[in-house]
Scaffold this motif. Structure first.
Motif, PDB file in Angstrom:
ATOM      1  N   GLN A   1      62.789  59.549  19.499  1.00 57.42           N
ATOM      2  CA  GLN A   1      63.329  60.120  20.737  1.00 57.42           C
ATOM      3  C   GLN A   1      62.624  59.538  21.949  1.00 57.42           C
ATOM      4  OE1 GLN A   1      63.699  64.321  21.117  1.00 57.42           O
ATOM      5  NE2 GLN A   1      64.931  64.568  19.270  1.00 57.42           N
ATOM      6  N   GLU A   2      61.297  59.367  21.852  1.00 61.23           N
ATOM      7  CA  GLU A   2      60.561  58.773  22.969  1.00 61.23           C
ATOM      8  C   GLU A   2      61.042  57.346  23.224  1.00 61.23           C
ATOM      9  OE1 GLU A   2      58.638  60.289  24.934  1.00 61.23           O
ATOM     10  OE2 GLU A   2      58.239  62.145  23.852  1.00 61.23           O
ATOM     11  N   LEU A   3      61.276  56.593  22.147  1.00 68.05           N
ATOM     12  CA  LEU A   3      61.781  55.228  22.305  1.00 68.05           C
ATOM     13  C   LEU A   3      63.177  55.237  22.899  1.00 68.05           C
ATOM     14  CD1 LEU A   3      61.564  52.191  21.915  1.00 68.05           C
ATOM     15  CD2 LEU A   3      62.319  52.515  19.538  1.00 68.05           C
ATOM     16  N   PHE A   4      64.017  56.175  22.441  1.00 68.66           N
ATOM     17  CA  PHE A   4      65.375  56.286  22.987  1.00 68.66           C
ATOM     18  C   PHE A   4      65.327  56.613  24.477  1.00 68.66           C
ATOM     19  CE2 PHE A   4      69.213  58.732  23.998  1.00 68.66           C
ATOM     20  CZ  PHE A   4      70.198  57.859  23.560  1.00 68.66           C
ATOM     21  N   GLU A   5      64.443  57.520  24.869  1.00 66.96           N
ATOM     22  CA  GLU A   5      64.301  57.868  26.280  1.00 66.96           C
ATOM     23  C   GLU A   5      63.830  56.665  27.091  1.00 66.96           C
ATOM     24  OE1 GLU A   5      61.857  61.302  26.776  1.00 66.96           O
ATOM     25  OE2 GLU A   5      63.101  62.564  25.484  1.00 66.96           O
ATOM     26  N   ALA A   6      62.956  55.849  26.490  1.00 66.08           N
ATOM     27  CA  ALA A   6      62.503  54.643  27.188  1.00 66.08           C
ATOM     28  C   ALA A   6      63.661  53.671  27.397  1.00 66.08           C
ATOM     29  CB  ALA A   6      61.382  53.970  26.390  1.00 66.08           C
TER      30      ALA A   6
ATOM     31  N   ARG B   1      55.400  55.400  30.119  1.00 67.28           N
ATOM     32  CA  ARG B   1      54.829  56.588  29.477  1.00 67.28           C
ATOM     33  C   ARG B   1      55.544  56.889  28.156  1.00 67.28           C
ATOM     34  NH1 ARG B   1      54.722  59.097  33.667  1.00 67.28           N
ATOM     35  NH2 ARG B   1      56.651  60.306  33.568  1.00 67.28           N
ATOM     36  N   ASN B   2      56.858  56.768  28.141  1.00 69.47           N
ATOM     37  CA  ASN B   2      57.622  56.985  26.898  1.00 69.47           C
ATOM     38  C   ASN B   2      57.239  55.975  25.825  1.00 69.47           C
ATOM     39  OD1 ASN B   2      60.442  57.835  28.920  1.00 69.47           O
ATOM     40  ND2 ASN B   2      59.259  59.247  27.668  1.00 69.47           N
ATOM     41  N   LEU B   3      57.050  54.716  26.234  1.00 68.25           N
ATOM     42  CA  LEU B   3      56.666  53.680  25.278  1.00 68.25           C
ATOM     43  C   LEU B   3      55.280  53.968  24.684  1.00 68.25           C
ATOM     44  CD1 LEU B   3      57.919  50.444  27.093  1.00 68.25           C
ATOM     45  CD2 LEU B   3      58.902  51.523  25.057  1.00 68.25           C
TER      46      LEU B   3
ATOM     47  N   GLU C   1      53.990  57.024  24.324  1.00 63.53           N
ATOM     48  CA  GLU C   1      54.158  58.162  23.417  1.00 63.53           C
ATOM     49  C   GLU C   1      54.894  57.769  22.149  1.00 63.53           C
ATOM     50  OE1 GLU C   1      56.044  61.051  25.862  1.00 63.53           O
ATOM     51  OE2 GLU C   1      54.219  61.489  27.028  1.00 63.53           O
ATOM     52  N   ALA C   2      55.678  56.684  22.206  1.00 58.69           N
ATOM     53  CA  ALA C   2      56.351  56.182  21.006  1.00 58.69           C
ATOM     54  C   ALA C   2      55.435  55.283  20.188  1.00 58.69           C
ATOM     55  CB  ALA C   2      57.621  55.420  21.400  1.00 58.69           C
ATOM     56  N   GLY C   3      54.232  55.015  20.677  1.00 62.30           N
ATOM     57  CA  GLY C   3      53.276  54.192  19.958  1.00 62.30           C
ATOM     58  C   GLY C   3      53.474  52.705  20.131  1.00 62.30           C
ATOM     59  N   LEU C   4      54.215  52.292  21.179  1.00 64.81           N
ATOM     60  CA  LEU C   4      54.523  50.874  21.373  1.00 64.81           C
ATOM     61  C   LEU C   4      53.758  50.251  22.528  1.00 64.81           C
ATOM     62  CD1 LEU C   4      58.396  50.999  20.834  1.00 64.81           C
ATOM     63  CD2 LEU C   4      56.635  50.294  19.203  1.00 64.81           C
ATOM     64  N   TRP C   5      53.055  51.059  23.321  1.00 67.31           N
ATOM     65  CA  TRP C   5      52.303  50.520  24.455  1.00 67.31           C
ATOM     66  C   TRP C   5      51.006  51.304  24.601  1.00 67.31           C
ATOM     67  CZ3 TRP C   5      52.008  46.549  27.744  1.00 67.31           C
ATOM     68  CH2 TRP C   5      51.223  46.697  28.887  1.00 67.31           C
ATOM     69  N   ASN C   6      49.905  50.612  24.526  1.00 66.40           N
ATOM     70  CA  ASN C   6      48.606  51.275  24.621  1.00 66.40           C
ATOM     71  C   ASN C   6      47.682  50.651  25.663  1.00 66.40           C
ATOM     72  OD1 ASN C   6      49.004  53.251  22.489  1.00 66.40           O
ATOM     73  ND2 ASN C   6      48.969  51.512  21.080  1.00 66.40           N
ATOM     74  N   GLY C   7      48.207  49.730  26.471  1.00 69.01           N
ATOM     75  CA  GLY C   7      47.380  49.086  27.478  1.00 69.01           C
ATOM     76  C   GLY C   7      47.348  49.856  28.786  1.00 69.01           C
ATOM     77  N   LEU C   8      46.298  49.658  29.554  1.00 72.21           N
ATOM     78  CA  LEU C   8      46.154  50.237  30.896  1.00 72.21           C
ATOM     79  C   LEU C   8      46.382  51.751  30.899  1.00 72.21           C
ATOM     80  CD1 LEU C   8      48.052  47.496  32.961  1.00 72.21           C
ATOM     81  CD2 LEU C   8      45.581  47.765  32.691  1.00 72.21           C
ATOM     82  N   GLN C   9      45.759  52.441  29.946  1.00 70.10           N
ATOM     83  CA  GLN C   9      45.943  53.881  29.828  1.00 70.10           C
ATOM     84  C   GLN C   9      44.858  54.686  30.562  1.00 70.10           C
ATOM     85  OE1 GLN C   9      48.658  55.563  28.438  1.00 70.10           O
ATOM     86  NE2 GLN C   9      49.375  53.447  28.631  1.00 70.10           N
ATOM     87  N   GLU C  10      43.936  53.990  31.246  1.00 72.42           N
ATOM     88  CA  GLU C  10      42.941  54.720  32.044  1.00 72.42           C
ATOM     89  C   GLU C  10      43.632  55.417  33.221  1.00 72.42           C
ATOM     90  OE1 GLU C  10      42.917  51.497  31.489  1.00 72.42           O
ATOM     91  OE2 GLU C  10      41.268  51.121  30.080  1.00 72.42           O
TER      92      GLU C  10
END
Length: 276
Positions: free
Chosen positions: A68-73, A201-203, A205-214
């Protein structure tokens, strides 16, 4: 919520302009008997847009959380794309919209015995474009909102657009459309920037983007989303009190580039005039 209202007002006015120009031209050229074909095209376009929105909503409901998070993205990316294309298309097309539509009406009756079907198809595709753009934008907004406020605001925008379109067609009411589309264009680009940040943000939460999360900053105590000001900013621009560095970077880069491209003077060919 002002964002759904203004964007649906703009979409509705664009559809009303298209329909009104075609209907007025038919009446002026003695083809008033073909007006029902215009309304058939409009109704078919509205029906297709509603079915598309319902279908996408049903598909989304079957997804697990990460899907769902990926779909929202994906929906958010499409919404950003259609909002930007809408803004820049109208910036360019407004100068020759009337002439282009009138030529298309003539072409639908030239050398063909099925002019009614061609007219229905022309109106259908023109209005369906606006309707499908609205579907993706509203899906993206509804996923970021709770309660009926966004839906009621969107319906109010469409109702006002319908009244303006009726007034333009019946009484010849004239609006400063160039200024209207310029103002709403800037507003829509700011809204699109907020949607693009939410896509990142959706990406994540979908586990597809983890960069620049500070965290870039944290205003959760100063201006929380639950406060009156935070609620307004969230509804208008997808405000987040604690955005990440990636969200801020995406928001800023998109907004600077898109506003520069939109606000710079448009090149005009010699002898070209505005037509709306």
């Amino acid at each position: 919520m002002l964002a759904p209202f203004l964007i649906m007002l703009r979409e509705g006015i664009e559809a009303a302009l298209i329909t009104g120009i075609v209907a007025t031209y038919l009446r002026q050229t003695g083809r008033g008997a073909w007006l029902p074909a215009v309304w058939v095209g409009v109704l078919l376009a509205v029906a297709v847009s509603l079915f598309a929105g319902a279908g996408l909503e049903l598909v989304q409901a079957e997804f697990p959380q990460k899907a769902q998070e990926l779909f929202e993205a994906v929906v958010g990316l499409v919404a950003v794309g259609v909002l930007v294309s809408m803004v820049f298309w109208m910036r360019k097309a407004a100068r020759s919209m009337r002439a282009t539509l009138e030529a298309s009406v003539e072409a639908s009756f030239t050398g063909s015995s099925s002019g009614g079907w061609a007219l229905i198809g022309m109106v259908f595709f023109a209005v369906a474009r606006e309707g499908l753009e609205s579907v993706f934008f509203l899906m993206a907004v509804f996923e970021q909102s709770s309660g009926p406020g966004a839906a009621l605001s969107a319906l109010a925008g469409l109702a006002v657009a319908a009244l303006i379109g009726f007034a333009i067609y019946v009484w010849g009411v004239r609006l400063d459309l160039r200024r209207f589309f310029r103002f709403t264009g800037v507003f829509i680009l700011v809204v699109a920037a907020g949607l693009l940040a939410s896509v990142l943000r959706n990406l994540h939460e979908a586990g597809l983007w983890n960069g620049l999360q500070e965290l870039a900053w944290d205003m959760s105590d100063t201006l929380p989303v639950s406060s009156p000001g935070g609620t307004v900013l969230s509804g208008l621009f997808n405000y987040q009190p604690a955005p990440t560095l990636g969200e801020v970077a995406v928001w800023a880069v998109f907004l600077v580039v898109s506003l520069w491209l939109f606000l710079r003077p448009a090149p005009r060919r010699s002898g070209e005039r505005a037509h709306v």
